[in-house]
Design a protein around this motif. Structure first.
Motif, PDB file in Angstrom:
ATOM      1  N   ALA A  13       0.834  -1.206   0.000  1.00 39.84           N
ATOM      2  CA  ALA A  13       0.000   0.000   0.000  1.00 39.84           C
ATOM      3  C   ALA A  13       0.869   1.256   0.000  1.00 39.84           C
ATOM      4  O   ALA A  13       0.600   2.204  -0.753  1.00 39.84           O
ATOM      5  N   LEU A  14       1.911   1.272   0.819  1.00 39.30           N
ATOM      6  CA  LEU A  14       2.796   2.426   0.877  1.00 39.30           C
ATOM      7  C   LEU A  14       3.561   2.614  -0.427  1.00 39.30           C
ATOM      8  O   LEU A  14       3.811   3.748  -0.854  1.00 39.30           O
ATOM      9  N   LEU A  15       3.918   1.531  -1.059  1.00 40.13           N
ATOM     10  CA  LEU A  15       4.591   1.607  -2.354  1.00 40.13           C
ATOM     11  C   LEU A  15       3.664   2.238  -3.390  1.00 40.13           C
ATOM     12  O   LEU A  15       4.092   3.064  -4.208  1.00 40.13           O
ATOM     13  N   GLU A  16       2.400   1.892  -3.330  1.00 44.94           N
ATOM     14  CA  GLU A  16       1.394   2.499  -4.209  1.00 44.94           C
ATOM     15  C   GLU A  16       1.283   4.002  -3.933  1.00 44.94           C
ATOM     16  O   GLU A  16       1.246   4.816  -4.865  1.00 44.94           O
ATOM     17  N   LEU A  17       1.226   4.375  -2.673  1.00 41.37           N
ATOM     18  CA  LEU A  17       1.149   5.794  -2.319  1.00 41.37           C
ATOM     19  C   LEU A  17       2.425   6.538  -2.736  1.00 41.37           C
ATOM     20  O   LEU A  17       2.361   7.674  -3.207  1.00 41.37           O
ATOM     21  N   ALA A  18       3.566   5.891  -2.588  1.00 39.36           N
ATOM     22  CA  ALA A  18       4.832   6.510  -2.972  1.00 39.36           C
ATOM     23  C   ALA A  18       4.909   6.723  -4.481  1.00 39.36           C
ATOM     24  O   ALA A  18       5.414   7.745  -4.944  1.00 39.36           O
ATOM     25  N   ALA A  19       4.390   5.775  -5.237  1.00 35.76           N
ATOM     26  CA  ALA A  19       4.413   5.889  -6.699  1.00 35.76           C
ATOM     27  C   ALA A  19       3.585   7.073  -7.181  1.00 35.76           C
ATOM     28  O   ALA A  19       3.863   7.648  -8.232  1.00 35.76           O
ATOM     29  N   HIS A  20       2.580   7.451  -6.418  1.00 37.65           N
ATOM     30  CA  HIS A  20       1.696   8.560  -6.798  1.00 37.65           C
ATOM     31  C   HIS A  20       1.930   9.809  -5.940  1.00 37.65           C
ATOM     32  O   HIS A  20       1.117  10.736  -5.969  1.00 37.65           O
ATOM     33  N   TYR A  21       3.021   9.850  -5.215  1.00 35.90           N
ATOM     34  CA  TYR A  21       3.290  10.941  -4.281  1.00 35.90           C
ATOM     35  C   TYR A  21       3.385  12.292  -4.992  1.00 35.90           C
ATOM     36  O   TYR A  21       2.821  13.280  -4.532  1.00 35.90           O
ATOM     37  N   ARG A  22       4.084  12.350  -6.102  1.00 32.71           N
ATOM     38  CA  ARG A  22       4.301  13.610  -6.812  1.00 32.71           C
ATOM     39  C   ARG A  22       3.004  14.204  -7.347  1.00 32.71           C
ATOM     40  O   ARG A  22       2.882  15.416  -7.470  1.00 32.71           O
ATOM     41  N   GLU A  23       2.035  13.347  -7.676  1.00 32.94           N
ATOM     42  CA  GLU A  23       0.752  13.821  -8.193  1.00 32.94           C
ATOM     43  C   GLU A  23      -0.032  14.578  -7.121  1.00 32.94           C
ATOM     44  O   GLU A  23      -0.835  15.442  -7.439  1.00 32.94           O
ATOM     45  N   GLY A  24       0.180  14.210  -5.869  1.00 35.57           N
ATOM     46  CA  GLY A  24      -0.519  14.862  -4.770  1.00 35.57           C
ATOM     47  C   GLY A  24      -1.983  14.483  -4.653  1.00 35.57           C
ATOM     48  O   GLY A  24      -2.721  15.103  -3.901  1.00 35.57           O
ATOM     49  N   GLU A  25      -2.395  13.474  -5.405  1.00 35.57           N
ATOM     50  CA  GLU A  25      -3.781  13.024  -5.335  1.00 35.57           C
ATOM     51  C   GLU A  25      -3.873  11.790  -4.449  1.00 35.57           C
ATOM     52  O   GLU A  25      -3.112  10.849  -4.609  1.00 35.57           O
ATOM     53  N   PRO A  26      -4.820  11.815  -3.519  1.00 35.03           N
ATOM     54  CA  PRO A  26      -4.947  10.661  -2.619  1.00 35.03           C
ATOM     55  C   PRO A  26      -5.416   9.412  -3.353  1.00 35.03           C
ATOM     56  O   PRO A  26      -6.094   9.491  -4.374  1.00 35.03           O
ATOM     57  N   ARG A  27      -5.009   8.284  -2.821  1.00 34.94           N
ATOM     58  CA  ARG A  27      -5.441   6.983  -3.351  1.00 34.94           C
ATOM     59  C   ARG A  27      -6.475   6.419  -2.385  1.00 34.94           C
ATOM     60  O   ARG A  27      -6.287   6.446  -1.175  1.00 34.94           O
ATOM     61  N   GLN A  28      -7.542   5.913  -2.948  1.00 39.22           N
ATOM     62  CA  GLN A  28      -8.606   5.353  -2.122  1.00 39.22           C
ATOM     63  C   GLN A  28      -8.293   3.910  -1.764  1.00 39.22           C
ATOM     64  O   GLN A  28      -7.604   3.198  -2.500  1.00 39.22           O
ATOM     65  N   ILE A  29      -8.820   3.505  -0.628  1.00 39.54           N
ATOM     66  CA  ILE A  29      -8.578   2.153  -0.129  1.00 39.54           C
ATOM     67  C   ILE A  29      -8.971   1.115  -1.164  1.00 39.54           C
ATOM     68  O   ILE A  29      -8.228   0.170  -1.424  1.00 39.54           O
ATOM     69  N   ARG A  30     -10.130   1.284  -1.771  1.00 37.17           N
ATOM     70  CA  ARG A  30     -10.584   0.262  -2.728  1.00 37.17           C
ATOM     71  C   ARG A  30      -9.674   0.169  -3.953  1.00 37.17           C
ATOM     72  O   ARG A  30      -9.499  -0.892  -4.515  1.00 37.17           O
ATOM     73  N   GLN A  31      -9.055   1.294  -4.361  1.00 40.38           N
ATOM     74  CA  GLN A  31      -8.101   1.269  -5.472  1.00 40.38           C
ATOM     75  C   GLN A  31      -6.885   0.427  -5.115  1.00 40.38           C
ATOM     76  O   GLN A  31      -6.469  -0.440  -5.880  1.00 40.38           O
ATOM     77  N   ILE A  32      -6.332   0.722  -3.961  1.00 40.88           N
ATOM     78  CA  ILE A  32      -5.127   0.015  -3.516  1.00 40.88           C
ATOM     79  C   ILE A  32      -5.441  -1.462  -3.272  1.00 40.88           C
ATOM     80  O   ILE A  32      -4.701  -2.346  -3.701  1.00 40.88           O
ATOM     81  N   ALA A  33      -6.551  -1.709  -2.595  1.00 44.99           N
ATOM     82  CA  ALA A  33      -6.925  -3.081  -2.236  1.00 44.99           C
ATOM     83  C   ALA A  33      -7.125  -3.939  -3.474  1.00 44.99           C
ATOM     84  O   ALA A  33      -6.638  -5.068  -3.536  1.00 44.99           O
ATOM     85  N   SER A  34      -7.828  -3.413  -4.462  1.00 49.16           N
ATOM     86  CA  SER A  34      -8.094  -4.223  -5.655  1.00 49.16           C
ATOM     87  C   SER A  34      -6.822  -4.442  -6.473  1.00 49.16           C
ATOM     88  O   SER A  34      -6.619  -5.523  -7.024  1.00 49.16           O
ATOM     89  N   GLN A  35      -5.963  -3.453  -6.537  1.00 49.53           N
ATOM     90  CA  GLN A  35      -4.738  -3.583  -7.317  1.00 49.53           C
ATOM     91  C   GLN A  35      -3.771  -4.602  -6.712  1.00 49.53           C
ATOM     92  O   GLN A  35      -3.033  -5.264  -7.430  1.00 49.53           O
ATOM     93  N   HIS A  36      -3.793  -4.732  -5.388  1.00 47.55           N
ATOM     94  CA  HIS A  36      -2.822  -5.609  -4.715  1.00 47.55           C
ATOM     95  C   HIS A  36      -3.467  -6.799  -4.003  1.00 47.55           C
ATOM     96  O   HIS A  36      -2.798  -7.480  -3.222  1.00 47.55           O
ATOM     97  N   ASN A  37      -4.739  -7.030  -4.277  1.00 48.58           N
ATOM     98  CA  ASN A  37      -5.463  -8.169  -3.686  1.00 48.58           C
ATOM     99  C   ASN A  37      -5.376  -8.185  -2.158  1.00 48.58           C
ATOM    100  O   ASN A  37      -5.050  -9.202  -1.547  1.00 48.58           O
ATOM    101  N   ILE A  38      -5.673  -7.046  -1.562  1.00 50.62           N
ATOM    102  CA  ILE A  38      -5.678  -6.908  -0.111  1.00 50.62           C
ATOM    103  C   ILE A  38      -7.130  -6.708   0.321  1.00 50.62           C
ATOM    104  O   ILE A  38      -7.836  -5.897  -0.274  1.00 50.62           O
ATOM    105  N   PRO A  39      -7.597  -7.437   1.315  1.00 49.21           N
ATOM    106  CA  PRO A  39      -8.968  -7.213   1.791  1.00 49.21           C
ATOM    107  C   PRO A  39      -9.152  -5.755   2.242  1.00 49.21           C
ATOM    108  O   PRO A  39      -8.329  -5.210   2.985  1.00 49.21           O
ATOM    109  N   ASP A  40     -10.247  -5.130   1.785  1.00 52.32           N
ATOM    110  CA  ASP A  40     -10.508  -3.711   2.070  1.00 52.32           C
ATOM    111  C   ASP A  40     -10.455  -3.381   3.558  1.00 52.32           C
ATOM    112  O   ASP A  40      -9.810  -2.420   3.968  1.00 52.32           O
TER     113      ASP A  40
END
Length: 145
Positions: A13-40
């Motif tokens: 999850a943190l790697l996902e947030l780090a990859a989008h850090y420069r954009e400054g746009e928050p990532r939603q839980i469901r986006q991260i969860a579905s991309q990495h197969n993590i239970p919401d």
């Protein structure tokens, strides 16, 4: 020594947030969860823990979600693991005076291994992981003519 499921999910999850850090746009839980197969719900709990430790912050609203609270270069893997797992408890520190010599020797070696693992975790940041990921992606690109 193994990376716990909890720490692995948090690092993904943190790697996902780090990859989008420069954009400054928050990532939603469901986006991260579905991309990495993590239970919401589990991811929600992990992010709440990371938020309490000051590693991530949340943004409310329709376009809300989670962002890193610091630059990716300022968050070490050690920070994440300690946040989720707590400080390591070494076998050699527990009841050292009551142990047999054999137990003390094993405990000392385990302590040394823990210190080496912590040293490596302190060396790597989320930025380093992003760079490693980018390098792997570049080597996996195939060009067709």
């Amino acid at each position: 020594m193994e990376l716990s499921c909890k720490s692995q999910y948090a690092l993904l999850a943190l790697l996902e947030l780090a990859a989008h850090y420069r954009e400054g746009e928050p990532r939603q839980i469901r986006q991260i969860a579905s991309q990495h197969n993590i239970p919401d719900r589990y991811l929600e709990q992990l992010l709440a823990t990371l938020k309490r430790s000051g590693l991530v912050r949340s943004q409310r609203g329709a376009k809300g979600g989670y962002l890193l609270a610091k630059e990716p270069s300022q968050i070490t893997l050690f920070d994440v693991v300690v946040c989720l797992e707590g400080p390591s408890n070494s076998a050699s520190n527990r009841n050292g005076h009551d142990k047999s010599l054999e137990s003390r020797v094993v405990g000392e070696v385990w302590q040394e291994a823990s210190e080496m693992a912590n040293s490596i975790l302190q060396k790597y940041t989320l930025k380093d992981l992003c760079e490693k990921l980018d390098a792997l992606r570049q080597t996996n690109l195939m060009y067709y003519i």
